[in-house]
Design an enzyme around this catalytic site. Structure first.
Site, PDB file in Angstrom:
ATOM      1  N   ASP A  50      41.599  32.808  34.646  1.00 28.06           N
ATOM      2  CA  ASP A  50      40.736  33.821  35.062  1.00 28.06           C
ATOM      3  C   ASP A  50      39.531  33.965  34.212  1.00 28.06           C
ATOM      4  O   ASP A  50      39.604  34.018  32.840  1.00 28.06           O
ATOM      5  CB  ASP A  50      41.840  35.099  34.813  1.00 28.06           C
ATOM      6  CG  ASP A  50      42.950  35.113  35.598  1.00 28.06           C
ATOM      7  OD1 ASP A  50      43.300  34.081  35.977  1.00 28.06           O
ATOM      8  OD2 ASP A  50      43.457  36.195  35.651  1.00 28.06           O
ATOM      9  N   GLU A 226      47.311  41.970  40.948  1.00 34.02           N
ATOM     10  CA  GLU A 226      46.736  41.351  39.673  1.00 34.02           C
ATOM     11  C   GLU A 226      45.231  41.562  39.705  1.00 34.02           C
ATOM     12  O   GLU A 226      44.502  41.824  40.806  1.00 34.02           O
ATOM     13  CB  GLU A 226      47.121  40.138  39.373  1.00 34.02           C
ATOM     14  CG  GLU A 226      48.730  39.865  39.121  1.00 34.02           C
ATOM     15  CD  GLU A 226      48.784  38.325  38.444  1.00 34.02           C
ATOM     16  OE1 GLU A 226      49.626  38.292  37.461  1.00 34.02           O
ATOM     17  OE2 GLU A 226      48.687  37.553  39.189  1.00 34.02           O
TER      18      GLU A 226
END
Length: 437
Positions: A50, A226
């Protein structure tokens, strides 16, 4: 923070050939390794995923990202750091926030506290403040914490009062923080993953947080929620007409399987996000359909060599079969992408109202287009072009014969230039080799 699935293929990069690559504290001068992406940012070695804390400060774009400094697998989650002046050429600075035995550094965001609301800054030196998820290995608890930097992100100090937001939950992560100008306070969008919700909080100093509201569950809920984001965009470039966009990532739960992303367009009044359209059943929300690939005619898109429309150009109807072997170069081979980890390239975002003149239809991948890609790429003139996807079937021009069993990895072939939808008077003696662009 995207947590790995047990069945997921590791996506890593672990190459250190001496080709002028990015090394900690040094700019990259070349990318001659065959499997290293040429445009997407990659660290010199080991696992990344990420992107976190994307921010512009003091003449530099800052990219922080989930990083394992010790191995080419998920673990020891820390924040790596790189900077760029043009979003294409990056200088890796090493680990900004390292994992410890008691705390792993999951995803979050970075803000520049220009008004020194936190008190971390000094006169003429506003603080960069990282808001991240502290994941505690022993207990599994996830809570939100702060760290700050006064030297453009080169060194960081963790706030002594951490965590600043703790629910005692093992599913509470990925804070996205931004300054809400109308209310003159900070807003945090943070995921409650297994509840399929995004919670919103406010703060005047980044240290004390008050809950505002929640959004969800809604639309895609097969996977956990998420890494949220919430931002405002002008409609068709008109600053007088704006809409808010809430981005929610899924893991898994994507249409094509694996992780994916959904977004909601609506309004945010500083307290509550209200989506314009929420799907309550199997029907899609109302709106203007730019392209529909679910019907029999593929929404007006041209599909060559489709037996539902016309025979194949080689005078025999195509039939279903296994995906043919591709002749990819090493740079684009499957092996390359299953062993590479990179951050995506920058994109400029804009919102176009359905039906506006600036709206256009674009097919970006075979999976997004229902497995159909038309036309040809380099080197495919006069030959079939195969695009593999979970939803399509192979269409190959072969001599007549009984159809074999359906392929477990289906594909669709589209004819190249010069192909015709009508029968040819001369059947092909053998199919030409297929290439995957």
């Amino acid at each position: 923070m995207r947590l790995p699935r047990a069945s997921a293929v590791p996506v890593v990069l672990a190459m250190t050939c001496a080709w002028g690559l990015a090394t900690p504290g040094h700019a990259q001068s070349g990318r001659d390794e065959p499997y290293r992406p040429q445009i997407h940012y990659t660290p010199e070695r080991n696992w990344m995923n990420d992107p976190n804390g994307l921010v512009w400060y003091q003449g530099e774009y800052h990219l922080f990202y989930q990083y394992n400094p010790k191995a080419a697998t998920w673990g020891n989650m820390s924040w790596g750091h790189a900077v760029s002046r043009d979003l294409l050429h990056w200088r890796e600075l090493g680990v900004a926030l390292p994992a410890t035995e008691d705390e792993h550094i999951f995803s979050g965001s970075v803000v520049v506290d220009e008004h020194d609301t936190s008190g971390f800054g000094e006169p003429g030196r506003p603080a960069m403040v990282a808001v991240y998820t502290s994941a505690h290995p022993r207990t599994g608890i996830q809570a939100q914490s702060l760290a700050y930097s006064l030297d453009a992100g080169r060194t960081w100090t963790k706030y002594a009062g951490n965590p600043v937001l703790d629910l005692g939950s093992t599913e509470f992560r990925d804070p996205k923080v931004f300054w809400y100008g109308e209310g003159r306070y900070w807003v945090m969008a943070v995921a409650l993953p297994t509840a399929r919700k995004i919670a919103f909080y406010r703060s005047g100093d980044l240290k004390r947080w008050e809950k505002l509201s929640e959004f969800g569950p809604a639309n895609a809920t097969d996977g956990i929620w998420e890494v949220p984001d919430l931002f405002e965009l002008p409609v068709d470039g008109d600053p007088r007409r704006k809409k808010w966009v809430l981005v929610v990532n899924l893991n898994p739960g994507s249409v094509a399987g694996g992780s994916g992303t959904q977004y909601f367009v609506g309004d945010f009044d500083g307290v509550t996000f209200t989506a314009d359209d929420v799907v309550t059943g199997d029907e899609p929300p109302p709106g203007h359909v730019f392209a529909d690939f679910e019907g029999q005619d593929h929404g007006g898109w041209t599909v060559d060599s489709d037996p539902d429309l016309a025979p194949a150009p080689s005078a025999t109807p195509p039939y279903e079969g296994p995906c043919p072997a591709s002749r990819r170069s090493p740079v684009t081979s499957a092996a390359a992408w299953s062993t590479a980890s990179s951050a995506t390239t920058p994109r400029r975002a804009a919102w176009s109202h359905p039906g506006s003149r600036s709206a256009s239809r674009t097919s970006t991948s075979s999976s997004e287009a229902g497995g159909i890609r038309t036309g040809t790429g380099p080197g495919t003139a006069g030959r079939p072009r195969v695009t593999c996807s979970p939803t399509s079937k192979v269409r190959r021009s072969e001599p007549a014969g009984p159809p074999p069993a359906t392929s477990p990895r289906p594909c669709r072939t589209a004819a190249g230039p010069g192909a015709s939808a009508s029968r040819s008077s001369t059947p092909s003696s053998a199919p030409a080799p297929a290439e995957t662009p």
